[in-house]
Design an enzyme around this catalytic site. Structure first.
Site, PDB file in Angstrom:
ATOM      1  N   HIS A  28      20.911 -20.992  -2.944  1.00  0.00           N
ATOM      2  CA  HIS A  28      19.982 -19.873  -2.678  1.00  0.00           C
ATOM      3  C   HIS A  28      18.733 -20.426  -1.985  1.00  0.00           C
ATOM      4  O   HIS A  28      17.613 -20.284  -2.505  1.00  0.00           O
ATOM      5  CB  HIS A  28      19.585 -19.144  -3.972  1.00  0.00           C
ATOM      6  N   HIS A  84      33.525 -10.858  -4.858  1.00  0.00           N
ATOM      7  CA  HIS A  84      32.052 -10.866  -4.747  1.00  0.00           C
ATOM      8  C   HIS A  84      31.725 -11.094  -3.277  1.00  0.00           C
ATOM      9  O   HIS A  84      32.341 -11.943  -2.630  1.00  0.00           O
ATOM     10  CB  HIS A  84      31.551 -12.013  -5.637  1.00  0.00           C
ATOM     11  N   GLU A  86      28.959 -12.291  -1.918  1.00  0.00           N
ATOM     12  CA  GLU A  86      27.997 -13.343  -1.569  1.00  0.00           C
ATOM     13  C   GLU A  86      28.680 -14.442  -0.745  1.00  0.00           C
ATOM     14  O   GLU A  86      29.851 -14.773  -0.964  1.00  0.00           O
ATOM     15  CB  GLU A  86      27.375 -13.922  -2.846  1.00  0.00           C
ATOM     16  N   ASP A  88      28.756 -17.562  -0.573  1.00  0.00           N
ATOM     17  CA  ASP A  88      29.391 -18.769  -1.125  1.00  0.00           C
ATOM     18  C   ASP A  88      30.870 -18.522  -1.446  1.00  0.00           C
ATOM     19  O   ASP A  88      31.616 -19.470  -1.676  1.00  0.00           O
ATOM     20  CB  ASP A  88      28.632 -19.324  -2.350  1.00  0.00           C
ATOM     21  N   HIS A 151      26.368 -11.161 -10.947  1.00  0.00           N
ATOM     22  CA  HIS A 151      24.947 -10.919 -10.870  1.00  0.00           C
ATOM     23  C   HIS A 151      24.556 -10.046  -9.671  1.00  0.00           C
ATOM     24  O   HIS A 151      23.362  -9.875  -9.416  1.00  0.00           O
ATOM     25  CB  HIS A 151      24.227 -12.273 -10.772  1.00  0.00           C
ATOM     26  N   ASP A 170      31.544 -15.093 -10.568  1.00  0.00           N
ATOM     27  CA  ASP A 170      30.477 -16.040 -10.945  1.00  0.00           C
ATOM     28  C   ASP A 170      30.302 -16.177 -12.458  1.00  0.00           C
ATOM     29  O   ASP A 170      29.779 -17.187 -12.945  1.00  0.00           O
ATOM     30  CB  ASP A 170      29.141 -15.586 -10.339  1.00  0.00           C
ATOM     31  N   TYR A 198      23.102 -22.043 -15.249  1.00  0.00           N
ATOM     32  CA  TYR A 198      23.563 -20.934 -14.405  1.00  0.00           C
ATOM     33  C   TYR A 198      23.219 -19.605 -15.066  1.00  0.00           C
ATOM     34  O   TYR A 198      22.688 -18.685 -14.438  1.00  0.00           O
ATOM     35  CB  TYR A 198      25.082 -21.041 -14.170  1.00  0.00           C
ATOM     36  N   HIS A 231      32.901 -20.843  -9.646  1.00  0.00           N
ATOM     37  CA  HIS A 231      32.225 -22.151  -9.499  1.00  0.00           C
ATOM     38  C   HIS A 231      32.584 -23.025 -10.696  1.00  0.00           C
ATOM     39  O   HIS A 231      32.605 -22.544 -11.830  1.00  0.00           O
ATOM     40  CB  HIS A 231      30.698 -22.003  -9.526  1.00  0.00           C
TER      41      HIS A 231
HETATM   42 FE   LIG Z   1      27.013 -14.937  -6.579  1.00  0.00          FE
HETATM   43 FE   LIG Z   2      28.740 -17.746  -6.504  1.00  0.00          FE
END
Ligand SMILES: [Fe+2]
Ligand SMILES: [Fe+2]
Ligand SMILES: Cc1cc2nc3c(=O)[nH]c(=O)nc-3n(C[C@H](O)[C@H](O)[C@H](O)COP(=O)(O)O)c2cc1C
Length: 402
Positions: A28, A84, A86, A88, A151, A170, A198, A231
């Site tokens: 991030h 998700h 995002e 990543d 999240h 996540d 996390y 992750h």
């Molecule tokens: Fe995420």
């Molecule tokens: Fe992630």
């Protein structure tokens, strides 16, 4: 196995095709430190049809697609599941979808918004809701479970019946690069520290929703043999342990621990912090006690310390009628974590006007702490009498929060 193939067989029908990123030090932007690296876990799941769950972070997009080609003919991927949006996890979608543009992409309703907003692409998006299923044939059926605000609004989990595997996005993840892949083959304390870090830094603002979601999933009574997060390590040995930990963390978690945070220009406030720590120790020798400088220590590790503390003592000298910027920044991070049921007090050295304890108390109250006693201020460099006052202040605080 072809030479390029970096895939990893998890079960007969599940193959990990992600990327282990040993070098990642921040995430991030610079907002989150990741000293143990991370991994972007993606999985190929084969029934009669084949689904790809997630991809990897954008810089590894090309490597990911090339590796995937060594595992499977891309044309044989029947479904892409994007748990998700995002980057990543979705970062390799543009490169992949250029090769297989007509493959349907399953995501949550909110995933449609995030994927469109992030990539402005014309993919064949199929929104799904909690309880919806995707049947790969051969007994391999996914049930989707939305994980809204864990999240992002778009997070979603997928449960693979038959195999009893939860692909948890996540949730339950850790920024941890482990070639060993599994929790039972990786140092337990590293896994738990990174999982907690996390949680504190990413999930904690949404603890209320996490608690409800965990209760909802518990009521579904899904037998779980394995949890594959997006992750870090795969929870193969007793996967319930991380679910139980999340239930504790989501429930206004605290340990018998006090964290003292401070920053200083000329060391007076540091000397106060050390004397206060002495007082805490004398009054409560059993309490876990951590002392950290907001300018010298990692801000996310500090946040993790605050997350499991029952109380904090925060110090800053008075600077232009206010507080030092590193303390202000840390308190802002702490406010974002939404601490509940934690206690606090403030201290600091000053020269002439001495506002810092009052300003700190205001920040702490705004962040959700209960202030349990008046702050302590010491004029200029603390002498023996002032240090004794600090010891007593620490002892009194320890008793008040015991
Ligand atoms: Fe995420
Ligand atoms: Fe992630
Ligand atoms: C740039 C600067 C600004 C300061 N502003 C104030 C102030 O507004 N009010 C005050 O009471 N003291 C002020 N001080 C004095 C410090 O609070 C005082 O020197 C204190 O002992 C420093 O504590 P430290 O050794 O923990 O840095 C200021 C000092 C500096 C260097």
């Amino acid at each position: 196995m072809k030479r390029m193939d970096k895939s990893f067989k998890v079960t007969e029908c599940v193959t990990w095709v992600g990327k282990i990123d040993h070098e990642l030090q921040t995430f991030h932007g610079d907002e989150l430190s990741t000293q143990r690296g991370s991994s972007y876990n993606a999985y190929l799941v084969r029934g009669e049809k084949t689904a790809l769950i997630d991809t990897v972070w954008t810089p590894f997009a090309h490597e990911f697609v090339e590796n995937l080609k060594s595992v499977i003919d891309l044309k044989d991927i029947d479904y892409v599941i994007a748990l998700h949006g995002e980057c990543d996890h979705s970062g390799a979608l543009p490169e992949l979808m250029r090769e297989i543009p007509n493959t349907p992409v399953y995501c949550s309703v909110n995933g449609v918004k995030s994927l469109k907003g992030l990539y402005h692409a014309d993919w064949d998006l199929h929104p799904v809701k909690t309880g919806d299923t995707l049947d790969l044939g051969g007994g391999k059926v996914f049930t989707f479970v939305e994980a809204r605000m864990l999240h992002w609004p778009d997070n979603m989990m997928a449960y693979l019946q038959d195999e009893k595997i939860l692909f948890s996005t996540d949730v339950f993840g850790q920024h941890l690069a482990s070639e060993a892949m599994y929790n039972d083959l990786t140092d337990t304390s590293s896994i738990y520290y990174e999982a907690k870090k996390y949680y504190a830094n990413i999930v904690a603002p949404f603890s209320k929703m996490a608690k409800l979601k965990l209760q909802e999933v518990a009521k579904m009574n899904l037998p779980i043999d394995m949890i594959c997060p997006s992750h870090g390590v795969i929870w193969r040995d007793n996967p319930a342990q991380i679910v139980e930990k999340y239930m504790e963390w989501a429930d206004d978690y605290q340990e018998n621990k006090i964290t003292i945070l401070y920053d200083t220009m000329w060391n007076s406030t540091r000397r106060m912090a050390e004397a206060i720590a002495e007082g805490v120790k004398r009054a409560d020798p059993e309490v876990k006690l951590v002392v950290k400088s907001t300018s010298k220590h990692d801000k996310n590790d500090i946040l993790t310390d605050v997350f499991d503390s029952k109380a904090v003592l925060v110090g800053s000298p008075t600077v232009v009628n206010g507080i030092l910027s590193s303390v202000a920044a840390e308190l802002d991070l702490i406010r974002e974590m939404h601490p509940v049921g934690k206690k606090a007090a403030a201290f600091g050295s000053y020269g002439w006007s001495g506002e810092s304890p009052k300003v700190l108390a205001e920040h702490l109250e705004k962040a959700g702490f209960e202030i349990v006693c008046d702050g302590l201020k010491v004029n200029w460099v603390p002498d023996e009498a002032a240090l004794q006052q600090c010891v007593e202040f620490g002892a009194n605080f320890a008793k008040l929060v015991k």
